[in-house]
Design a protein around this motif. Sequence first.
Motif, PDB file in Angstrom:
ATOM      1  N   SER A   1     -10.694  -2.458  -2.018  1.00 18.07           N
ATOM      2  CA  SER A   1     -11.997  -0.927  -2.221  1.00 18.07           C
ATOM      3  C   SER A   1     -11.104  -0.030  -0.859  1.00 18.07           C
ATOM      4  CB  SER A   1     -12.866  -1.836  -0.898  1.00 18.07           C
ATOM      5  OG  SER A   1     -12.501  -1.881   0.392  1.00 18.07           O
ATOM      6  N   ASP A   2     -11.999   1.231  -1.369  1.00 15.75           N
ATOM      7  CA  ASP A   2     -10.914   2.222  -0.552  1.00 15.75           C
ATOM      8  C   ASP A   2     -12.471   2.594  -0.131  1.00 15.75           C
ATOM      9  OD1 ASP A   2      -9.562   4.709   0.252  1.00 15.75           O
ATOM     10  OD2 ASP A   2      -8.867   4.785  -1.958  1.00 15.75           O
ATOM     11  N   MET A   3     -12.484   3.182   0.799  1.00 17.99           N
ATOM     12  CA  MET A   3     -13.515   4.026   1.061  1.00 17.99           C
ATOM     13  C   MET A   3     -13.281   4.953   2.495  1.00 17.99           C
ATOM     14  SD  MET A   3     -16.194   2.313   3.565  1.00 17.99           S
ATOM     15  CE  MET A   3     -17.487   3.026   4.355  1.00 17.99           C
TER      16      MET A   3
ATOM     17  N   GLY B   1      -9.475  11.916  -7.051  1.00 15.39           N
ATOM     18  CA  GLY B   1      -9.644  10.184  -6.988  1.00 15.39           C
ATOM     19  C   GLY B   1      -8.970   9.895  -7.543  1.00 15.39           C
ATOM     20  N   HIS B   2      -8.767   8.901  -8.100  1.00 17.94           N
ATOM     21  CA  HIS B   2      -8.025   7.656  -8.249  1.00 17.94           C
ATOM     22  C   HIS B   2      -8.412   6.436  -8.472  1.00 17.94           C
ATOM     23  CE1 HIS B   2      -7.666   5.231  -4.870  1.00 17.94           C
ATOM     24  NE2 HIS B   2      -7.667   6.168  -3.790  1.00 17.94           N
ATOM     25  N   GLY B   3      -7.692   5.860  -9.922  1.00 18.50           N
ATOM     26  CA  GLY B   3      -8.647   4.233 -10.044  1.00 18.50           C
ATOM     27  C   GLY B   3      -7.887   3.780  -8.615  1.00 18.50           C
TER      28      GLY B   3
ATOM     29  N   ILE C   1      -3.986  -0.059  -5.060  1.00 26.93           N
ATOM     30  CA  ILE C   1      -5.268   0.884  -4.448  1.00 26.93           C
ATOM     31  C   ILE C   1      -4.986   1.912  -4.947  1.00 26.93           C
ATOM     32  CG2 ILE C   1      -3.235   1.709  -2.428  1.00 26.93           C
ATOM     33  CD1 ILE C   1      -7.456   1.435  -2.550  1.00 26.93           C
ATOM     34  N   HIS C   2      -4.143   2.520  -5.906  1.00 26.13           N
ATOM     35  CA  HIS C   2      -3.493   4.012  -6.295  1.00 26.13           C
ATOM     36  C   HIS C   2      -3.496   3.762  -7.718  1.00 26.13           C
ATOM     37  CE1 HIS C   2      -3.629   5.150  -2.037  1.00 26.13           C
ATOM     38  NE2 HIS C   2      -4.780   6.530  -2.595  1.00 26.13           N
ATOM     39  N   GLU C   3      -4.421   3.494  -8.960  1.00 25.04           N
ATOM     40  CA  GLU C   3      -4.005   3.099 -10.425  1.00 25.04           C
ATOM     41  C   GLU C   3      -4.292   4.071 -11.059  1.00 25.04           C
ATOM     42  OE1 GLU C   3      -4.932  -0.772 -10.227  1.00 25.04           O
ATOM     43  OE2 GLU C   3      -6.156  -0.455 -12.199  1.00 25.04           O
TER      44      GLU C   3
ATOM     45  N   ILE D   1     -12.974   4.648 -10.504  1.00 24.71           N
ATOM     46  CA  ILE D   1     -12.291   5.102 -10.138  1.00 24.71           C
ATOM     47  C   ILE D   1     -12.928   5.580  -7.937  1.00 24.71           C
ATOM     48  CG2 ILE D   1     -11.805   6.393 -11.832  1.00 24.71           C
ATOM     49  CD1 ILE D   1     -14.136   8.353 -11.539  1.00 24.71           C
ATOM     50  N   THR D   2     -12.300   6.011  -7.401  1.00 26.64           N
ATOM     51  CA  THR D   2     -12.299   7.188  -6.072  1.00 26.64           C
ATOM     52  C   THR D   2     -13.529   8.820  -6.573  1.00 26.64           C
ATOM     53  OG1 THR D   2     -10.723   7.496  -5.186  1.00 26.64           O
ATOM     54  CG2 THR D   2     -11.509   5.655  -4.864  1.00 26.64           C
ATOM     55  N   ILE D   3     -14.203   8.843  -5.589  1.00 22.44           N
ATOM     56  CA  ILE D   3     -14.114  10.323  -5.678  1.00 22.44           C
ATOM     57  C   ILE D   3     -14.067  10.849  -4.360  1.00 22.44           C
ATOM     58  CG2 ILE D   3     -15.909  11.978  -5.883  1.00 22.44           C
ATOM     59  CD1 ILE D   3     -15.199  11.349  -8.771  1.00 22.44           C
ATOM     60  N   GLU D   4     -13.183  11.628  -3.754  1.00 19.95           N
ATOM     61  CA  GLU D   4     -12.910  11.443  -2.296  1.00 19.95           C
ATOM     62  C   GLU D   4     -12.065  13.322  -1.772  1.00 19.95           C
ATOM     63  OE1 GLU D   4      -9.339   9.573  -0.694  1.00 19.95           O
ATOM     64  OE2 GLU D   4      -9.334   8.535  -2.468  1.00 19.95           O
ATOM     65  N   PRO D   5     -13.074  14.259  -2.285  1.00 12.45           N
ATOM     66  CA  PRO D   5     -12.764  15.314  -1.337  1.00 12.45           C
ATOM     67  C   PRO D   5     -13.053  15.369  -0.124  1.00 12.45           C
ATOM     68  CG  PRO D   5     -15.123  15.303  -2.326  1.00 12.45           C
ATOM     69  CD  PRO D   5     -14.239  14.239  -2.693  1.00 12.45           C
TER      70      PRO D   5
ATOM     71  N   ILE E   1     -14.667  12.453   2.176  1.00 11.47           N
ATOM     72  CA  ILE E   1     -16.303  11.879   2.000  1.00 11.47           C
ATOM     73  C   ILE E   1     -15.639  10.944   0.715  1.00 11.47           C
ATOM     74  CG2 ILE E   1     -18.691  10.809   1.680  1.00 11.47           C
ATOM     75  CD1 ILE E   1     -19.187  13.874   3.350  1.00 11.47           C
ATOM     76  N   GLU E   2     -15.855   9.449   0.737  1.00 11.65           N
ATOM     77  CA  GLU E   2     -15.472   8.808  -0.298  1.00 11.65           C
ATOM     78  C   GLU E   2     -16.245   7.635  -1.023  1.00 11.65           C
ATOM     79  OE1 GLU E   2     -11.387   6.640   0.521  1.00 11.65           O
ATOM     80  OE2 GLU E   2     -11.159   6.874  -1.686  1.00 11.65           O
ATOM     81  N   ASP E   3     -15.845   7.902  -1.755  1.00  8.75           N
ATOM     82  CA  ASP E   3     -17.134   5.987  -2.587  1.00  8.75           C
ATOM     83  C   ASP E   3     -16.138   5.382  -3.753  1.00  8.75           C
ATOM     84  OD1 ASP E   3     -19.088   6.530  -0.612  1.00  8.75           O
ATOM     85  OD2 ASP E   3     -20.901   7.807  -2.168  1.00  8.75           O
TER      86      ASP E   3
HETATM   87 MN    MN Z   1      -8.968   6.813  -1.765  1.00  7.81          MN
END
Ligand code: MN
Length: 358
Positions: free
Chosen positions: A227-229, A291-293, A298-300, A318-322, A334-336
Amino acid sequence: MDYRARQAAARQRLEGAGVEALVVAHLPNIRYLTGFSGSNALLLLEAAGAWLYTDGRYREQAKQEVREAKVEIPPKGDLWKAAAQRARRRRRVGMEAEHVTLAQSARWRENWAGNGKNLMPLRGEIEALRAVKEREEITAIQRAVELASSGFAKLTAKLRPGMKETAAAGWLEYQLRLAGAEGLAFETILAGGAHGALVHAHPGGERLPERGFVVVDYGVRLGGYCSDMTRTLHLGEPSRKARAVYAAVLEAQQAAMAAVKPGVACAAVDRAARRVIAKAGWGGYFPHSTGHGVGLEIHEAPRLGAASKERLAAGQVITIEPGVYIPGWGGVRIEDVVVVTERGAEGLTPTPKQLLQL
Ligand SMILES: [Mn+2]
């Protein structure tokens, strides 16, 4: 997990790449194709079968975990020699160029090479398969995301100005372990005030400020999946500038999420976030991609940056994290985690995103 189907898809890619076999050296790729989660292995994938090489420490574990591959434990632990000898009749073999050292590739050649043989460097073949998740994988990621999110409420109940970053990070990590996390997906980032302006700040002896932002970026592993947040909270009363920066990052995050759809260029999702931040006047303060897969690693794939050539596909996670990082002042990110579906982005992260003041 359907290892047979995964290997069938991988073999199709081998055909497309014009090789008779692929040497898989990247452990997450080996896990994806066979289920093996040990720390030392090499996989030879051919049209006719698959051979997994590991060492004596993993004899029992390989027996329990490996599916759809024959396990071999070569004498003296020379996995590369054993795999090369097995493939000696193959003339065109692909190798994971991004995951093999010069020494390993030399070892392979010593035991395999001959006249007219061709060793082809390949990139991202298995990673491309892994980018699109099976339902079971999405469920595993969702469980990891929910476990991690449950830790955030426990953290905010504990955080106080003056607390050391290391203590705050340690307390969060302990709660995650108590909740059942197999481990952390990466080193927790927990940074207050000006320290939060470093994108990858490591918690140190710094104490959390009386008044200022605290960036908290972390993830867990559960069932092998990550997970990643990231949430950014504010200690004390936020200034006008703090509110403006936070609002810009949140709007950028929502704009990028709204841009997510199968077929959309990853670079376009990145642009959607960047446009909002630039319009708010912080264009020069967003130095990473959007973001990233996320999955076994964790990063793919795919990457969501300005230079990305990929397009989104349904089933990707994927993550969205600007973020905005102002030197000497602080940072907001902020990352989801979201699933790409036919209807757009389906957010998996339940933790609220409005500005939280403690
Ligand atoms: Mn991330």
